[in-house]
Design a protein around this motif. Sequence first.
Motif, PDB file in Angstrom:
ATOM      1  N   TRP A 101       7.231 -29.220  96.968  1.00 61.77           N
ATOM      2  CA  TRP A 101       7.493 -30.555  95.771  1.00 61.77           C
ATOM      3  C   TRP A 101       7.758 -30.405  94.435  1.00 61.77           C
ATOM      4  N   SER A 102       9.000 -30.999  94.457  1.00 56.00           N
ATOM      5  CA  SER A 102       9.527 -30.872  92.652  1.00 56.00           C
ATOM      6  C   SER A 102      10.336 -32.352  92.184  1.00 56.00           C
ATOM      7  N   GLU A 103      10.273 -33.272  91.174  1.00 53.00           N
ATOM      8  CA  GLU A 103      10.905 -34.020  90.904  1.00 53.00           C
ATOM      9  C   GLU A 103      12.350 -33.427  90.556  1.00 53.00           C
ATOM     10  N   ILE A 104      12.260 -32.296  90.258  1.00 53.07           N
ATOM     11  CA  ILE A 104      13.435 -31.512  90.329  1.00 53.07           C
ATOM     12  C   ILE A 104      14.842 -30.828  91.335  1.00 53.07           C
ATOM     13  N   THR A 105      13.677 -30.514  93.023  1.00 54.87           N
ATOM     14  CA  THR A 105      14.135 -30.177  94.018  1.00 54.87           C
ATOM     15  C   THR A 105      14.284 -32.085  94.651  1.00 54.87           C
ATOM     16  N   PRO A 106      15.510 -32.361  94.506  1.00 56.60           N
ATOM     17  CA  PRO A 106      15.499 -33.574  95.809  1.00 56.60           C
ATOM     18  C   PRO A 106      15.501 -34.272  96.355  1.00 56.60           C
ATOM     19  N   CYS A 107      16.200 -32.897  97.204  1.00 57.53           N
ATOM     20  CA  CYS A 107      15.036 -32.568  98.526  1.00 57.53           C
ATOM     21  C   CYS A 107      14.149 -32.395  99.053  1.00 57.53           C
ATOM     22  N   ASN A 108      13.430 -32.475  98.471  1.00 58.91           N
ATOM     23  CA  ASN A 108      11.885 -32.364  98.288  1.00 58.91           C
ATOM     24  C   ASN A 108      11.015 -32.802  97.676  1.00 58.91           C
ATOM     25  N   ALA A 109      11.540 -33.832  97.244  1.00 64.05           N
ATOM     26  CA  ALA A 109      11.061 -34.537  96.666  1.00 64.05           C
ATOM     27  C   ALA A 109       9.760 -35.530  97.421  1.00 64.05           C
ATOM     28  N   GLY A 110      10.202 -36.024  98.581  1.00 65.75           N
ATOM     29  CA  GLY A 110       9.065 -36.513  99.431  1.00 65.75           C
ATOM     30  C   GLY A 110       8.022 -35.439  99.696  1.00 65.75           C
ATOM     31  N   LEU A 111       7.490 -34.305  99.714  1.00 69.19           N
ATOM     32  CA  LEU A 111       6.654 -33.966  99.924  1.00 69.19           C
ATOM     33  C   LEU A 111       5.381 -34.121  99.947  1.00 69.19           C
ATOM     34  N   ARG A 112       5.530 -34.900  98.160  1.00 65.02           N
ATOM     35  CA  ARG A 112       3.837 -35.067  97.923  1.00 65.02           C
ATOM     36  C   ARG A 112       3.287 -35.474  98.936  1.00 65.02           C
ATOM     37  N   GLU A 113       4.078 -36.538  99.474  1.00 63.07           N
ATOM     38  CA  GLU A 113       3.624 -37.872 100.238  1.00 63.07           C
ATOM     39  C   GLU A 113       3.080 -37.189 101.628  1.00 63.07           C
ATOM     40  N   ILE A 114       3.967 -36.765 102.355  1.00 58.38           N
ATOM     41  CA  ILE A 114       4.384 -35.617 103.689  1.00 58.38           C
ATOM     42  C   ILE A 114       2.834 -34.750 103.301  1.00 58.38           C
ATOM     43  N   ALA A 115       2.695 -33.686 102.102  1.00 58.13           N
ATOM     44  CA  ALA A 115       1.403 -33.140 102.130  1.00 58.13           C
ATOM     45  C   ALA A 115      -0.411 -34.021 102.278  1.00 58.13           C
ATOM     46  N   GLU A 116       0.402 -35.263 102.373  1.00 57.52           N
ATOM     47  CA  GLU A 116      -0.744 -36.025 102.334  1.00 57.52           C
ATOM     48  C   GLU A 116      -1.524 -36.540 103.748  1.00 57.52           C
ATOM     49  N   HIS A 117      -0.579 -36.697 104.742  1.00 60.32           N
ATOM     50  CA  HIS A 117      -0.480 -36.555 106.498  1.00 60.32           C
ATOM     51  C   HIS A 117      -0.579 -35.461 106.661  1.00 60.32           C
ATOM     52  N   VAL A 118       0.007 -34.170 106.390  1.00 63.31           N
ATOM     53  CA  VAL A 118      -0.655 -32.766 106.774  1.00 63.31           C
ATOM     54  C   VAL A 118      -2.169 -32.705 106.147  1.00 63.31           C
ATOM     55  N   LYS A 119      -2.854 -33.298 105.512  1.00 64.88           N
ATOM     56  CA  LYS A 119      -3.910 -33.158 105.013  1.00 64.88           C
ATOM     57  C   LYS A 119      -4.880 -33.857 106.120  1.00 64.88           C
ATOM     58  N   ARG A 120      -4.690 -35.060 106.568  1.00 64.85           N
ATOM     59  CA  ARG A 120      -4.984 -35.656 107.032  1.00 64.85           C
ATOM     60  C   ARG A 120      -5.710 -35.590 108.346  1.00 64.85           C
ATOM     61  N   GLY A 121      -4.137 -34.245 108.957  1.00 66.19           N
ATOM     62  CA  GLY A 121      -4.327 -33.684 110.474  1.00 66.19           C
ATOM     63  C   GLY A 121      -5.643 -32.940 110.353  1.00 66.19           C
ATOM     64  N   VAL A 122      -5.458 -31.667 109.160  1.00 66.95           N
ATOM     65  CA  VAL A 122      -6.246 -30.720 108.757  1.00 66.95           C
ATOM     66  C   VAL A 122      -8.138 -31.294 109.356  1.00 66.95           C
ATOM     67  N   TRP A 123      -8.673 -32.860 107.950  1.00 69.10           N
ATOM     68  CA  TRP A 123      -9.487 -33.020 108.161  1.00 69.10           C
ATOM     69  C   TRP A 123     -10.158 -33.131 109.416  1.00 69.10           C
ATOM     70  N   GLU A 124      -8.737 -33.905 109.733  1.00 63.93           N
ATOM     71  CA  GLU A 124      -9.582 -34.429 111.981  1.00 63.93           C
ATOM     72  C   GLU A 124      -9.482 -33.687 112.679  1.00 63.93           C
ATOM     73  N   ALA A 125      -9.140 -32.210 112.295  1.00 67.79           N
ATOM     74  CA  ALA A 125      -9.069 -31.107 113.645  1.00 67.79           C
ATOM     75  C   ALA A 125      -9.976 -30.257 113.271  1.00 67.79           C
ATOM     76  N   GLY A 126     -11.102 -30.845 111.859  1.00 69.68           N
ATOM     77  CA  GLY A 126     -12.114 -29.693 111.366  1.00 69.68           C
ATOM     78  C   GLY A 126     -11.766 -28.661 110.321  1.00 69.68           C
ATOM     79  N   GLY A 127     -10.706 -29.293 110.184  1.00 71.73           N
ATOM     80  CA  GLY A 127     -10.720 -28.035 108.994  1.00 71.73           C
ATOM     81  C   GLY A 127     -10.330 -28.523 107.615  1.00 71.73           C
ATOM     82  N   LEU A 128     -10.377 -27.788 106.475  1.00 76.59           N
ATOM     83  CA  LEU A 128     -10.785 -27.615 105.403  1.00 76.59           C
ATOM     84  C   LEU A 128      -9.008 -27.747 104.582  1.00 76.59           C
TER      85      LEU A 128
END
Length: 578
Positions: free
Chosen positions: A52-79
């Motif tokens: 993620w970076s604000e100076i990489t416009p293609c990847n500027a949405g990845l901060r939010e995507i990371a939060e959704h990945v984390k939800r799945g990891v927690w849900e499956a019993g991971g850290l």
Amino acid sequence: MSDGNAGKRLRSSGSYGKLDRDGFIHRSWMKSQGLPDDVFDGRPVIGICNTWSEITPCNAGLREIAEHVKRGVWEAGGLPLEFPAISLGETQMRPTAMLFRNLLAMDVEESIRGNPIDGVVLLGGCDKTTPGQMMGAASVDLPTIVVSSGPMLNGKFRGKDIGSGTDVWKFSEAVRAGEMSLPDFMSAESGMSRSPGTCMTMGTASTMASIVEAMGMSLPYNATIPAVDARRKAMSHETGRAVVRMVLEGRTMSQVVTRASFENALRVHAAIGGSTNAVVHLLALAGRLGVELKLEDFDVLSRNVPLLVDLQPSGRFLMEDLHYAGGLPAVMKAMETFLDPTALTVTGATIGAQYENAEVWNAEVIRPLDAPVKADSGIWVLRGNLAPGGAVMKPSAASPHLLSHRGKAVVFESIEDFRARIDTPDLDVDETSILVLKGCGPKGYPGMPEVGNMPLPTKLLEKGVKDMVRISDARMSGTAFGAVILHVSPEANAGGPLAIVQNGDEIVFDGPSRALNLQISDAEMEARLAVWNANRPPPVATRGYAKLYIDHVLQADQGCDLDFLVGSSGSVVTRESH
């Protein structure tokens, strides 16, 4: 939550499972972030490698995507533990993002290897972030899944769809030809990039995301779900669950990315009209994994695969349209006779299971085998005395009448020379000429920039000329088009024959025979090379990473990795830091 026996097998337990001073240090400092005791009880630790970076416009949405990945990891019993990697903005970085792809790979490799994680989710998207992350992860070989940032929404201009890059090149040439006004050109700017995400044409970003999916390294539809579509968030959530299962089942990246998955990827690449940049990225990735892959494989394996996806720059539509038409699973279903359905995916299922029930919802976007967009697809690999190490061309993006051509060279010694002279009225050039650009290879620029699709001379554009044969040791954007011969190897700055081409030399390009030859004798070739070597130009960088790169970068036919990075480091680190 994993069971106790599984916890003892986890790589992270070597740091978080110790009941001693070292374990105290590892756990205590992590608890400063508010983590409770029981997250260190043997559950899988999942690293989320985020570009993620604000100076990489293609990847500027990845901060939010990371939060959704984390939800799945927690849900499956991971850290889940997120960490950054350098971000390479293709449209912003100078002199070229490709110079730093290997630096990103080093960053990712050492971050994964040095930290107590059991699996990793790679969040990337912009052209060099996906291959750089995959190369670094491959050299450590943990359970790994990719989530791409996804394509942006279709561009819009005056009631029509416009595509990233592809229409920029078209509009720019139209202005130079006097067919479009500068105010009209500028008015298209705001409508082209309407949301976060990667180019919505079949540029390098969409190509690599498609290859990731075709290799089984992501969940289905990773390549095509628009960046801002809620379904990308849902897929990211499920990816978090899947990577935990992947760790517990012990499935590593090298078990998924095999020779069979490379072969599937090369054939899918042909069917989608993928970017020529995939060549250097896949060769480098294969080198990290120890999978045998040669430059000729890109030509041989795709030779009978037609172009099925009608997408810019080879066709008409855009990535949003491809997703609504059925996405990559539908493409793979349409071409299933060319694929190995038994190749493994990150979920443990076969790739065949991933596309077996897919359907095509728009046969204009995804064509059937008996009515393709074009018969010529994939990558042509050319050889001859001008390219003894090989050169590449994308026939689906070229004018058919130029796929075999003989012409006199108009030579530019550098990109600066090209820009200074291409529009001069006295340039000795006509539509039969072949434009030759030197000094733009891995060592020469440095970093092998996307300048191979040289703009045509204004005086020819004004006469209605739309395409010419162009030859260089550079790359071109996956969004670009034309009869462009790229990646000439060895490059000019490494003493390849390209270095000694002179104005007026005749060059013969025979596409069907895959031949590229300079029409001079062997004796003349040797004499010119001797003179060049006696006056070899100095390196273009003398310090820092650029010098390291120039000293160690491999040529394009070997993937442009650094010679000392080929292969793997593995995941075992035995020494503690205290």
